[in-house]
Design an enzyme around this catalytic site. Structure first.
Site, PDB file in Angstrom:
ATOM      1  N   LYS A  35      40.235  26.301 -45.936  1.00  0.00           N
ATOM      2  CA  LYS A  35      41.459  26.895 -46.921  1.00  0.00           C
ATOM      3  C   LYS A  35      41.857  28.180 -46.282  1.00  0.00           C
ATOM      4  O   LYS A  35      40.557  29.218 -45.374  1.00  0.00           O
ATOM      5  CB  LYS A  35      40.974  27.754 -48.495  1.00  0.00           C
ATOM      6  CG  LYS A  35      41.657  28.255 -48.981  1.00  0.00           C
ATOM      7  CD  LYS A  35      42.033  29.672 -49.157  1.00  0.00           C
ATOM      8  CE  LYS A  35      41.893  30.670 -48.945  1.00  0.00           C
ATOM      9  NZ  LYS A  35      41.935  31.821 -48.641  1.00  0.00           N
ATOM     10  N   GLU A  80      32.236  48.120 -40.056  1.00  0.00           N
ATOM     11  CA  GLU A  80      32.662  47.768 -39.228  1.00  0.00           C
ATOM     12  C   GLU A  80      34.409  48.074 -39.543  1.00  0.00           C
ATOM     13  O   GLU A  80      35.181  48.264 -40.604  1.00  0.00           O
ATOM     14  CB  GLU A  80      32.918  46.274 -39.412  1.00  0.00           C
ATOM     15  CG  GLU A  80      33.903  45.310 -38.892  1.00  0.00           C
ATOM     16  CD  GLU A  80      33.726  43.962 -38.749  1.00  0.00           C
ATOM     17  OE1 GLU A  80      33.572  42.742 -38.058  1.00  0.00           O
ATOM     18  OE2 GLU A  80      33.203  43.552 -40.253  1.00  0.00           O
ATOM     19  N   GLU A 130      29.414  33.111 -40.620  1.00  0.00           N
ATOM     20  CA  GLU A 130      29.585  33.448 -39.175  1.00  0.00           C
ATOM     21  C   GLU A 130      30.629  34.901 -40.329  1.00  0.00           C
ATOM     22  O   GLU A 130      31.847  35.075 -40.196  1.00  0.00           O
ATOM     23  CB  GLU A 130      30.822  32.741 -38.889  1.00  0.00           C
ATOM     24  CG  GLU A 130      30.427  33.716 -36.920  1.00  0.00           C
ATOM     25  CD  GLU A 130      31.985  34.977 -36.963  1.00  0.00           C
ATOM     26  OE1 GLU A 130      31.899  36.098 -36.895  1.00  0.00           O
ATOM     27  OE2 GLU A 130      32.897  33.850 -36.586  1.00  0.00           O
ATOM     28  N   CYS A 184      35.538  40.427 -34.917  1.00  0.00           N
ATOM     29  CA  CYS A 184      33.925  39.508 -35.579  1.00  0.00           C
ATOM     30  C   CYS A 184      33.148  40.213 -34.375  1.00  0.00           C
ATOM     31  O   CYS A 184      32.249  41.274 -35.114  1.00  0.00           O
ATOM     32  CB  CYS A 184      33.709  38.975 -36.109  1.00  0.00           C
ATOM     33  SG  CYS A 184      33.666  37.054 -35.303  1.00  0.00           S
TER      34      CYS A 184
END
Length: 476
Positions: free
Chosen positions: A182, A387, A256, A290
């Site tokens: 997906k 973040e 992750e 990331c």
């Protein structure tokens, strides 16, 4: 006088984007069972690129059943035969790399120079690498006859759409698993083009299935009882929800997730080299990384020198058309992400940090954010803790290596870190103390298919890449 760059756009003519795309299930494209669709928009121009089918529960069920049917024959193939398909896919990716790079920049907003020179070579390299492992699994260290898990449900993000696909699909297929993948809602097109590559390579039907849709589609896939393994790359918030869904089942899981990496510059570091690493660490792919080095920790004695050099370098960065080969920083992927970046940057100012950005003219259409740094940042600031996932750098200082370690580790994340120093002993000492899955020394954002990647703490668990990346898809 400043050197003026003439426009050097890559031609869009190499990509033929269809007005609409269906779901790729059992080797064929089909409409969603519920007839639902959504639009894929180019973030640099806000133009509609294509209309894409939105998968629902019935579609997820059909894709998982197709993958389950294909699994019996695919897993029974000798590893060398599976490897041939992966080698074929890798070569086709190389042959179509210009087309795929332009598509990625159109759909994602990243500069063509990055998609062409970084993403696509790495995509092909991952398929080549795992093609080589397909007939050597008994030598990987997990017994003489390691077995595949079954059907892998994989959910990937929008920052590296094709590369994250390669990270997950290549090892899964090499180990004998089948896949239901997906892609992110804002970047579905390269995955659909990959579906065509699978057909071009003659991959057996049902081995790879692509379901486009939003978070609800991903949730349906993760919760489906026919899935044996879930692999997810994305936000920590969604990763926690997936972990709750999988808990109590027999499904294997790798995550992750987010990061807030420290890029640590010591007083003996080569300043010009370190500044290039800082720029690459936070402004590569608009900061949509990331493992981005979003916290700069610089030794107090050289802080002014490093900041002056960094500001001079930032003033040369060119923001604009992702298809222009001169562009350094492309478009923010979506209006939603731009709003989050803007809100967090505004909070930095509100909490007392000093904001600086070079003078640059942003395009009038699309989603854009100028490269920005904050000084006077403390560990209590939101911009130092959360973040941002954008081109925003928080600068902190330290005096001793022990203080640098303490500040670097003072985060719920643990994905990556960077160390800049001429002393090898200091690199090894720091790397041993830093709680991060990947530690770069005198470089940043360097990836290789032979090297494992993954995090600690709220950055997830499991490893992708290298020999370690096989373990997630084997019954060991």
């Amino acid at each position: 006088m400043a050197f003026a760059y003439a426009p050097a756009p890559e031609s869009r003519a190499v990509v033929d984007i269809a007005p609409s795309y269906g779901l790729f299930i059992d080797g064929e494209f089909r409409e969603a069972a519920g007839g639902k669709v959504f639009k894929s928009i180019s973030p640099s121009s806000e133009e509609v690129l294509s209309e894409v089918a939105h998968a629902g529960g019935d579609d997820v069920d059909a894709a998982v059943k197709a993958a389950r049917t294909a699994y019996s024959s695919w897993s029974a193939l000798p590893g060398a035969e599976r490897g041939k398909y992966l080698f074929r896919i890798a070569r086709i990716i190389q042959e179509r790399s210009r087309e795929l790079a332009v598509l990625e920049s159109l759909d994602n907003g990243k500069p063509i120079r990055e998609s062409r020179d970084t993403d696509l070579p790495l995509v092909a390299a991952h398929f080549f690498y795992y093609a080589g492992w397909a007939d050597k699994l008994s030598y990987a260290g997990w017994g003489p006859d390691p077995r595949p898990l079954g059907v892998a449900g994989q959910v990937i993000p929008w920052n590296f759409p094709l590369l994250m696909l390669a990270w997950k699909v290549a090892p899964a297929l090499a180990c004998g698993n089948t896949v239901v993948l997906k892609p992110a809602e804002t970047t579905p097109l390269s995955a659909l083009f990959f579906a065509d590559i699978c057909r071009q390579a003659g991959l057996p039907k049902g081995v790879v299935n692509i379901l486009t849709g939003d978070g609800s589609t991903g949730a349906e896939l993760v919760a489906h009882p026919g899935i044996d393994k879930v692999a997810f790359t994305g936000s920590t918030e969604v990763g926690k929800a997936i972990a709750r869904t999988v808990a109590g089942t027999d499904k294997k899981l790798t995550l992750e997730l987010g990061g807030k990496a420290a890029n640590i510059v010591f007083d003996d570091a080569p300043v010009d080299q370190a500044v290039e690493g800082i720029v690459n660490g936070i402004f590569f792919n608009q900061g949509h990384v990331c493992c981005a080095g979003s916290r700069l920790l610089v030794q107090e004695s050289v802080a002014d020198e490093v900041l002056d050099s960094l500001k001079r370098r930032m003033a040369t960065l060119r923001v604009g058309d992702p298809l222009d080969k001169n562009t350094d920083i492309g478009a923010i992927n979506s209006a939603e992400q731009l709003a989050r970046i803007t809100a967090l940057a505004d909070s930095g100012e509100a909490e007392g940090a000093e904001r600086w950005a070079p003078a640059c003219e942003l395009p009038s259409t699309g989603f854009w954010f100028a490269p920005t740094l904050f000084t006077g940042v403390t560990q209590a600031h939101r911009i130092a803790r959360e973040e941002i996932f954008g081109p925003v750098l928080s600068v902190l200082t330290f005096r001793t290596p022990a203080e640098a370690v303490e500040k670097a580790n003072n985060t719920p994340y643990g994905l990556s870190a960077g160390i800049w120093t001429e002393k090898g002993s200091r690199i090894l000492w720091m790397a041993d103390k830093l709680r991060a899955g990947v530690v770069w020394a005198n470089t940043f954002n360097k990836f290789d298919p032979t090297s494992p990647f993954g995090g600690f703490k709220e950055s997830g668990f499991g490893r992708e890449g290298g020999r370690h990346g096989l373990e997630a898809y084997l019954n060991v």
